[in-house]
Design an enzyme around this catalytic site. Structure first.
Site, PDB file in Angstrom:
ATOM      1  N   CYS A 256       0.818  -1.212   0.000  1.00  0.00           N
ATOM      2  CA  CYS A 256       0.000   0.000   0.000  1.00  0.00           C
ATOM      3  C   CYS A 256       0.852   1.263   0.000  1.00  0.00           C
ATOM      4  O   CYS A 256       0.326   2.369  -0.161  1.00  0.00           O
ATOM      5  CB  CYS A 256      -0.946   0.005   1.193  1.00  0.00           C
ATOM      6  N   GLY A 427      -2.927   7.768  11.328  1.00  0.00           N
ATOM      7  CA  GLY A 427      -3.166   8.857  12.266  1.00  0.00           C
ATOM      8  C   GLY A 427      -4.499   9.554  12.112  1.00  0.00           C
ATOM      9  O   GLY A 427      -5.459   9.021  11.562  1.00  0.00           O
ATOM     10  N   GLY A 430      -6.048   9.960   8.634  1.00  0.00           N
ATOM     11  CA  GLY A 430      -6.648   8.761   8.050  1.00  0.00           C
ATOM     12  C   GLY A 430      -7.595   8.040   8.970  1.00  0.00           C
ATOM     13  O   GLY A 430      -7.903   6.859   8.740  1.00  0.00           O
TER      14      GLY A 430
END
Length: 514
Positions: A256, A427, A430
């Site tokens: 990702c 964090g 997100g």
């Protein structure tokens, strides 16, 4: 004999759920013992597991690609190896076992392991994530139960059994590393809500991560990536292009942390294009971009068949002709954002490319991409101007900005000095509880003894105070050879677990009759 309609009925519990709950009980027993191991014993167990993981890296790389159809064997082997000894080496000096005494502040801090960790693993990086989470749990004196993605359940179950055998042979209590052999969404949701699970490590799709956060148990989840990468005119264009293509082609882009959208200025676009072509990228024409977009995002949604597949395979499916050596497909786009699906996360070697007239506009485009998806995750910049690197990072809602390095490996800590990780905390940007790369320190909380700050109140001498350890674990025993399918005779349970399961089912049946 015919039962009366009002007669009590036998309630037979779901076997898979009952088996999983037994694993949680077993983990609870194991972790109560393991939590009293001293640091030397903890490191011995962890090193033994890392060695077992390293030796099987190639086997599980081949198995994962065969079972999931995603990625590149050579790259998965490397990820497996990096999640073994190098991961332990990184945390060699991180002591999460011994109390810390601070006489200056008159404070003693005692580490408290979480307990039982439920770890979700994805199909894209199945065994490397399992290795990584197992070692994190061992370093922090926790037990871990894996719930693998159904597409990778066989390789994960076998890998977990191998690591468990290595831990037990090194003196650990049985039950520290276990795996759910028959994962399903209802089962995972039930386990996430179990009061006997202390924390959930959620790596996977957005719905599963959100389910972890809403389970009622503490959870550490990670959001999706969609990393923008900016190449400034001050950068070495050939070197930047090589790094980007290497990163995007790595394991067919299933990490990702891979670059999702390339941004450059118009003034360096031609030089960058030459570098990209030389590195093995195919730059699509406008008609080719249309074909690729239609196949990769039918009806506006990602075609998941593309995840982890090669650039050549994707080109063939989309009706494009490319040379067999093509490593990455690069799609020039006129805009970024919601109206251009190619600027979303793709997890395959397809890279959108947009150009801007100024650095400020390029930075704004990068932020727009992150607002669409990938907030809090990662970004990359290639430049030789420290001020631009600072301005770029300050403007973006991410917690990792990789400079002059491949983003796939850099943000994950394998090409930078960031913590090596397969969980990238996103964090507050997100919607995650942690913004750094997840490590064993996130599975430990500290009890603090704090003395009166008045100078007249003495703290006392802790030089001779004994830590609450049982001491070294028993001497290591030879590791048994892993079975072709772990514990297959009893559906994934050993004889002791099976006996306890039967007793538990009898108790539940009795309750159902009362």
């Amino acid at each position: 004999m015919q039962l009366h309609e009002d007669a009590p009925r036998l309630v037979v519990p779901d076997r898979a759920e009952a088996t999983a709950r037994m694993k949680i009980d077993r983990a609870g027993w194991a972790v109560r013992s393991y939590a009293r191991f001293d640091r030397a014993a903890v490191m011995r167990v962890t090193r033994a597991v890392a060695e077992a993981a390293h030796k099987a890296a190639q086997e599980y790389a081949e198995w994962a690609v065969r079972e999931t159809g995603m990625g590149v064997v050579e790259h998965k082997r490397l990820k497996n190896e990096l999640s073994a000894h190098p991961l332990v080496d990184f945390y060699e000096n991180t002591d999460l076992v011994n109390p810390r005494v601070d006489t200056g502040r008159k404070m003693v801090e005692i580490p408290k392991p979480a307990g039982v960790v439920l770890a979700l693993t994805p199909a894209t990086n199945p065994v490397s994530t399992l290795y990584y989470k197992a070692i994190l749990a061992l370093l922090s004196r926790n037990a871990v139960i894996f719930s693998p993605h159904p597409l990778a359940r066989a390789c994960c179950a076998h890998a977990a059994a191998r690591l468990e055998a290595a831990a037990v042979a090194a003196g650990a209590p049985a039950g520290l590393i276990q795996c759910i052999e028959e994962p399903s969404v209802p089962l995972v949701q039930a386990l996430m809500a179990s009061p006997k699970v202390q924390v959930i490590l959620a790596t996977g799709g957005g719905p599963m991560v959100r389910a972890a956060y809403s389970s009622g148990n503490p959870a550490i989840g990670v959001g999706p990536g969609n990393a923008p990468v900016y190449v400034d005119p001050t950068a070495d264009q050939t070197l930047a292009a090589q790094r980007i293509v290497d990163s995007k082609a790595f394991d067919n882009s299933v990490l990702c942390t891979n670059e999702s959208v390339l941004i450059s200025l118009a003034e360096n676009a031609n030089r960058l294009e030459r570098g990209l072509r030389a590195a093995g990228a195919h730059i699509l024409s406008e008609p080719e971009v249309g074909k690729l977009r239609a196949w990769l995002f039918p009806h506006g949604h990602l075609n998941t068949a593309a995840v982890g597949k090669s650039a050549v395979w994707i080109a063939q499916q989309a009706g494009l002709r490319v040379v067999p050596s093509t490593r990455v497909l690069i799609a020039p786009v006129a805009q970024v954002g919601l109206d251009e699906p190619l600027t979303r996360e793709k997890l395959c070697p397809v890279l959108a490319w947009a150009t801007a007239e100024t650095f400020e506009r390029a930075t704004g485009m990068a932020q727009m991409i992150l607002r669409m998806t990938g907030a809090g995750h990662s970004a990359a910049i290639h430049c030789e101007d420290p001020q631009k690197a600072m301005d770029f990072a300050a403007a973006l809602s991410v917690y990792r900005v990789v400079v002059n390095a491949p983003c796939s490996q850099g943000a994950a800590g394998f090409a930078t000095h960031l913590a090596p990780s397969f969980m990238i905390g996103t964090g507050y940007f997100g919607r995650s509880s942690v913004g750094e790369n997840i490590g064993p320190q996130h599975l430990v909380h500290w009890t603090r003894l704090a003395w009166n700050s008045d100078a007249s109140v003495q703290m006392g001498d802790f030089g001779a105070v004994r830590a609450p350890f049982e001491g070294q674990a028993p001497a290591p025993r030879p590791a048994p050879a892993p079975a072709a399918a772990p514990l297959a005779e009893a559906g994934g349970m050993d004889r002791d677990m099976l006996r306890q399961l039967i007793l538990q089912e009898l108790r539940e049946l009795t309750r159902g009759q009362s």
